[in-house]
Design an enzyme around this catalytic site. Sequence first.
Site, PDB file in Angstrom:
ATOM      1  N   VAL A  20      -2.885 -13.142   8.254  1.00  0.00           N
ATOM      2  CA  VAL A  20      -3.716 -14.351   8.219  1.00  0.00           C
ATOM      3  C   VAL A  20      -2.893 -15.518   7.685  1.00  0.00           C
ATOM      4  CG1 VAL A  20      -5.977 -13.228   7.994  1.00  0.00           C
ATOM      5  CG2 VAL A  20      -4.630 -13.724   5.945  1.00  0.00           C
ATOM      6  N   HIS A  73      -6.204   0.127   5.694  1.00  0.00           N
ATOM      7  CA  HIS A  73      -7.222  -0.921   5.758  1.00  0.00           C
ATOM      8  C   HIS A  73      -7.896  -0.867   7.129  1.00  0.00           C
ATOM      9  CE1 HIS A  73      -3.916  -4.007   7.268  1.00  0.00           C
ATOM     10  NE2 HIS A  73      -3.767  -2.827   7.781  1.00  0.00           N
ATOM     11  N   ALA A 120     -10.850 -13.733   9.731  1.00  0.00           N
ATOM     12  CA  ALA A 120     -11.035 -12.302   9.493  1.00  0.00           C
ATOM     13  C   ALA A 120     -11.272 -12.098   8.014  1.00  0.00           C
ATOM     14  CB  ALA A 120      -9.806 -11.524   9.944  1.00  0.00           C
ATOM     15  N   ARG A 150      -5.491   5.009   0.306  1.00  0.00           N
ATOM     16  CA  ARG A 150      -4.240   4.551  -0.290  1.00  0.00           C
ATOM     17  C   ARG A 150      -3.898   5.482  -1.430  1.00  0.00           C
ATOM     18  NH1 ARG A 150      -5.797  -1.894  -0.683  1.00  0.00           N
ATOM     19  NH2 ARG A 150      -6.508  -2.003   1.486  1.00  0.00           N
ATOM     20  N   GLN A 210     -14.239  -0.034   3.634  1.00  0.00           N
ATOM     21  CA  GLN A 210     -14.087  -1.458   3.928  1.00  0.00           C
ATOM     22  C   GLN A 210     -14.996  -1.852   5.080  1.00  0.00           C
ATOM     23  OE1 GLN A 210      -9.958  -2.495   4.765  1.00  0.00           O
ATOM     24  NE2 GLN A 210      -9.622  -2.952   2.591  1.00  0.00           N
ATOM     25  N   TRP A 226       0.830  -1.198   0.000  1.00  0.00           N
ATOM     26  CA  TRP A 226       0.000   0.000   0.000  1.00  0.00           C
ATOM     27  C   TRP A 226       0.860   1.242   0.000  1.00  0.00           C
ATOM     28  CZ3 TRP A 226      -1.551  -3.361   4.355  1.00  0.00           C
ATOM     29  CH2 TRP A 226      -2.540  -4.274   3.950  1.00  0.00           C
TER      30      TRP A 226
END
Length: 352
Positions: free
Chosen positions: A264, A180, A320, A207, A221, A160
């Site tokens: 993740v 985010h 998530a 961004r 988001q 980003w």
Amino acid sequence: MTAPTSALAELCADALAALASAADEAALEQWRVAWLGRQGGRVTGLLTSIKDQPADQKAAFGAEANRLKRDIEAAFAEKHEQLKRRTLRELSTTEAIDVTLPGRPQVIGRLHPVTQTLRDCVKTFGEMGFRVAEGPEVEWASYNFDAMRIPEDHPARDMWDTIWVDKLIDGERKMLLRTHTSPNQARVMERTPEPPIRVIVPGKCYRQEATDATHEWMLTQIEGLAVDEGVRMSDLKGVLYDFSRKMFGTERKIIFHHSYFPFVEPGVEMALDCFICRGEDPACHTCHGTGWIEILGAGMVHPEVIENAGYDSNRYTGFAFGIGVERVALLRWGIEDIRHFYQNDVRFLSQF
Ligand code: PHE
């Protein structure tokens, strides 16, 4: 003392003549006081004199006097209207206002299509038992990156192009417009002493992107986070399938691709089939010829992120996801370019 009917007629003629010569509203008011005024008005005086008439003439005189009063009042009302109209006419030329112009219709506003979509998503997750939390748009780098396993020199920071806040803290830039909503995974866990957690965090992210049909530098988001004993990848897929069916109906195709996000493991991206080219146009601007439009990133929360929150990662697991709300809106309404959303053109916005 008698006042013959001819005297009444004369008085009436005088009153009307005086009325006719009243040239403006001020003169008219003077006339009103002189003739119809409660105190000393000549017509008013006439009526009070009815009682002084000889008994045999009282009735006739009274009737005549009252008729006269009504006529004079009617003439006054008419004159009043006339002068008012004339004043308005004059105003309309001197003030250059066209008082006959119809008013402008009031346009009723509506919710922005992205807001509508955001609310529908929130409602859908709400029905699945997720509650809503919020986090700051101006975020600490430590939450946006470090807590999400993106350390200073990690190449993932380059994913980003970040918009930093210039202010230096201890000689460094430490704050940014969040890239985010994922830092809220850490924020929510931090303030929850012990799982279970089932939460969504909607909000704007920023961004420094080169914009195109599916990228904007500001985006909305919805972060989702579920942490509990025995949470599995299949739970994640089930929730996202359910979400997609509710938002897009059962006809749309969904695909999960493997992907990488440092916070993740494993990580996926979920995409829907391209509504513009149905995967048939290699030059399609909307899906870039892939046939799929990615709408979210997701995965199982990295055990380190769970441990950072002070939870035992052997006991608790979680999933998530981070949904791009503009993308959802694009797919929902078949809009071909994300940039329409923030150009503030009511012709576009009023369609939804
Ligand atoms: N934060 C990621 C992004 O903005 C999306 C994401 C959220 C991925 C949660 C995995 C889990 O691209």
